[in-house]
Design a protein around this motif. Sequence first.
Motif, PDB file in Angstrom:
ATOM      1  N   GLU A 258       0.831  -1.206   0.000  1.00  0.00           N
ATOM      2  CA  GLU A 258       0.000   0.000   0.000  1.00  0.00           C
ATOM      3  C   GLU A 258       0.864   1.255   0.000  1.00  0.00           C
ATOM      4  N   ASN A 259       1.936   1.213  -0.781  1.00  0.00           N
ATOM      5  CA  ASN A 259       2.883   2.315  -0.934  1.00  0.00           C
ATOM      6  C   ASN A 259       3.589   2.676   0.369  1.00  0.00           C
ATOM      7  N   LYS A 260       3.667   1.731   1.296  1.00  0.00           N
ATOM      8  CA  LYS A 260       4.427   1.922   2.527  1.00  0.00           C
ATOM      9  C   LYS A 260       5.496   0.841   2.621  1.00  0.00           C
ATOM     10  N   LEU A 261       6.554   1.161   3.356  1.00  0.00           N
ATOM     11  CA  LEU A 261       7.592   0.163   3.584  1.00  0.00           C
ATOM     12  C   LEU A 261       7.065  -0.918   4.517  1.00  0.00           C
ATOM     13  N   ALA A 262       7.325  -2.168   4.165  1.00  0.00           N
ATOM     14  CA  ALA A 262       6.900  -3.297   4.984  1.00  0.00           C
ATOM     15  C   ALA A 262       8.062  -4.273   5.093  1.00  0.00           C
ATOM     16  N   THR A 263       7.987  -5.130   6.098  1.00  0.00           N
ATOM     17  CA  THR A 263       9.006  -6.159   6.248  1.00  0.00           C
ATOM     18  C   THR A 263       8.365  -7.437   6.783  1.00  0.00           C
ATOM     19  N   VAL A 264       8.867  -8.559   6.308  1.00  0.00           N
ATOM     20  CA  VAL A 264       8.412  -9.880   6.754  1.00  0.00           C
ATOM     21  C   VAL A 264       9.581 -10.543   7.474  1.00  0.00           C
ATOM     22  N   ILE A 265       9.354 -10.956   8.724  1.00  0.00           N
ATOM     23  CA  ILE A 265      10.420 -11.467   9.585  1.00  0.00           C
ATOM     24  C   ILE A 265      10.056 -12.863  10.070  1.00  0.00           C
ATOM     25  N   GLU A 266      11.002 -13.769   9.994  1.00  0.00           N
ATOM     26  CA  GLU A 266      10.790 -15.120  10.505  1.00  0.00           C
ATOM     27  C   GLU A 266      10.714 -15.110  12.032  1.00  0.00           C
ATOM     28  N   ASN A 267       9.699 -15.757  12.566  1.00  0.00           N
ATOM     29  CA  ASN A 267       9.520 -15.915  14.006  1.00  0.00           C
ATOM     30  C   ASN A 267       9.806 -17.374  14.351  1.00  0.00           C
ATOM     31  N   HIS A 268      11.059 -17.649  14.709  1.00  0.00           N
ATOM     32  CA  HIS A 268      11.464 -19.043  14.948  1.00  0.00           C
ATOM     33  C   HIS A 268      10.765 -19.645  16.167  1.00  0.00           C
ATOM     34  N   GLU A 269      10.453 -18.820  17.159  1.00  0.00           N
ATOM     35  CA  GLU A 269       9.845 -19.340  18.375  1.00  0.00           C
ATOM     36  C   GLU A 269       8.459 -19.914  18.114  1.00  0.00           C
ATOM     37  N   LEU A 270       7.692 -19.271  17.259  1.00  0.00           N
ATOM     38  CA  LEU A 270       6.322 -19.701  16.982  1.00  0.00           C
ATOM     39  C   LEU A 270       6.193 -20.462  15.677  1.00  0.00           C
ATOM     40  N   CYS A 271       7.313 -20.690  14.992  1.00  0.00           N
ATOM     41  CA  CYS A 271       7.290 -21.317  13.668  1.00  0.00           C
ATOM     42  C   CYS A 271       6.310 -20.555  12.773  1.00  0.00           C
ATOM     43  N   ALA A 272       6.561 -19.252  12.690  1.00  0.00           N
ATOM     44  CA  ALA A 272       5.648 -18.371  11.957  1.00  0.00           C
ATOM     45  C   ALA A 272       6.446 -17.214  11.368  1.00  0.00           C
ATOM     46  N   ILE A 273       5.739 -16.319  10.702  1.00  0.00           N
ATOM     47  CA  ILE A 273       6.357 -15.096  10.203  1.00  0.00           C
ATOM     48  C   ILE A 273       5.524 -13.907  10.693  1.00  0.00           C
ATOM     49  N   ASP A 274       6.219 -12.816  10.982  1.00  0.00           N
ATOM     50  CA  ASP A 274       5.564 -11.582  11.394  1.00  0.00           C
ATOM     51  C   ASP A 274       5.611 -10.580  10.248  1.00  0.00           C
TER      52      ASP A 274
END
Length: 378
Positions: A258-274
């Motif tokens: 949406e024309n904003k900076l975003a980042t996807v980060i691995e969450n190893h503790e929850l086996c997920a991504i933020d």
Amino acid sequence: MKPKVMDSDNPFLPEEIMTNILKCLPVKSLIRFRCVCKHWKNLIKSPSFIEEHLQHSSNENPLLLLQWDAKCDNQRLRMIDCEMRVLEVHPPPLILREMSEIVGCSNGLLCVKIFDYCGASLPSLLLWNPATIKVRKVPRTIYNLDDGDFYVGFRFSPIVNDYKIVISREKELDQEDNRVEVYSLSTGLWREVKVEDFGGVRLHSHPVTANGSIFWPGDDSEDDWMIIAFDITMEVFSLLPPPASLYFGSRPCLTAYENKLATVIENHELCAIDFWLMDERTSASGQRCSWSKKYTISTCLSWYPRCIWMDQIVCDVTDLYKSESEESECEANNGRHTVLSLLNLRTHVLEKNFIHRYRVSGIFKYAESLVSVGNYHV
């Protein structure tokens, strides 16, 4: 008062209706229609129509442009529409068919790096509009590009109504011999830009463009992850902190949403991504920067995000190959192959696997446009 009735003998459509019809057509048709009459030619070439057509193309027909590794496929470019159909890409000019890499995309224009593995010439840059099949050669930089790594940012600034190319070498930004150069499409000239001392933060990846700025991921001497921003309009650098929640060993993926900076980060503790979105920042000094976590998505697969497209994360998902025809392609990846897939941000469901290839070297959000690459072409 009686409403005005259109003269039934008038065979012409009102200007507004005609413009609305034309702006929905593909570029290939519009180029042909410039020969219909002088009025259509002037209309289709006008800046206002080009802008309206671009807005319609971006909103109604967003595309993904994929570039394969040269060793993987002779047909190096693919176009994917929102219904996951593979579209025809005009054959690029001869100079772009080999030894080239797309390094930026903005409003239908591609910035392409041309290099020579044999060392016969220094790398150079071209601007290319695949829809109009026009190419413009970018002049040599002030300090000629060498064979070392350099990162290229390319973006349009609506404030100054200009396209700019930014080049930074893979060196520490506080080194005296580091040089950052900016090219303006309107002037056709390169300028050297002053870089502040950011405490030895090093660039380590190609940039992302969003909200009038170019963002490079980087890290410092202690391997702490940071973001270096370049305001395209003001031509000023700033250092931005990443989201507070980082996990050991994770390498965040910068993208735009949406024309904003975003980042996807691995969450190893929850086996997920933020998934984080930057809400606010100061463009000049970078003293204030706020992030908000939008989603936490559980995943049990081995996957890596590439970009965000239409509320979906385009990602590489690694899985066992399923056919003998894919075996030779997967040997280099320890018996596995990577499938390009879409992860829905709303439902958190991995919805579609749409490309069963391993070496997709570049992914760009693209829209057809009539935007000119300049006054002269090659």
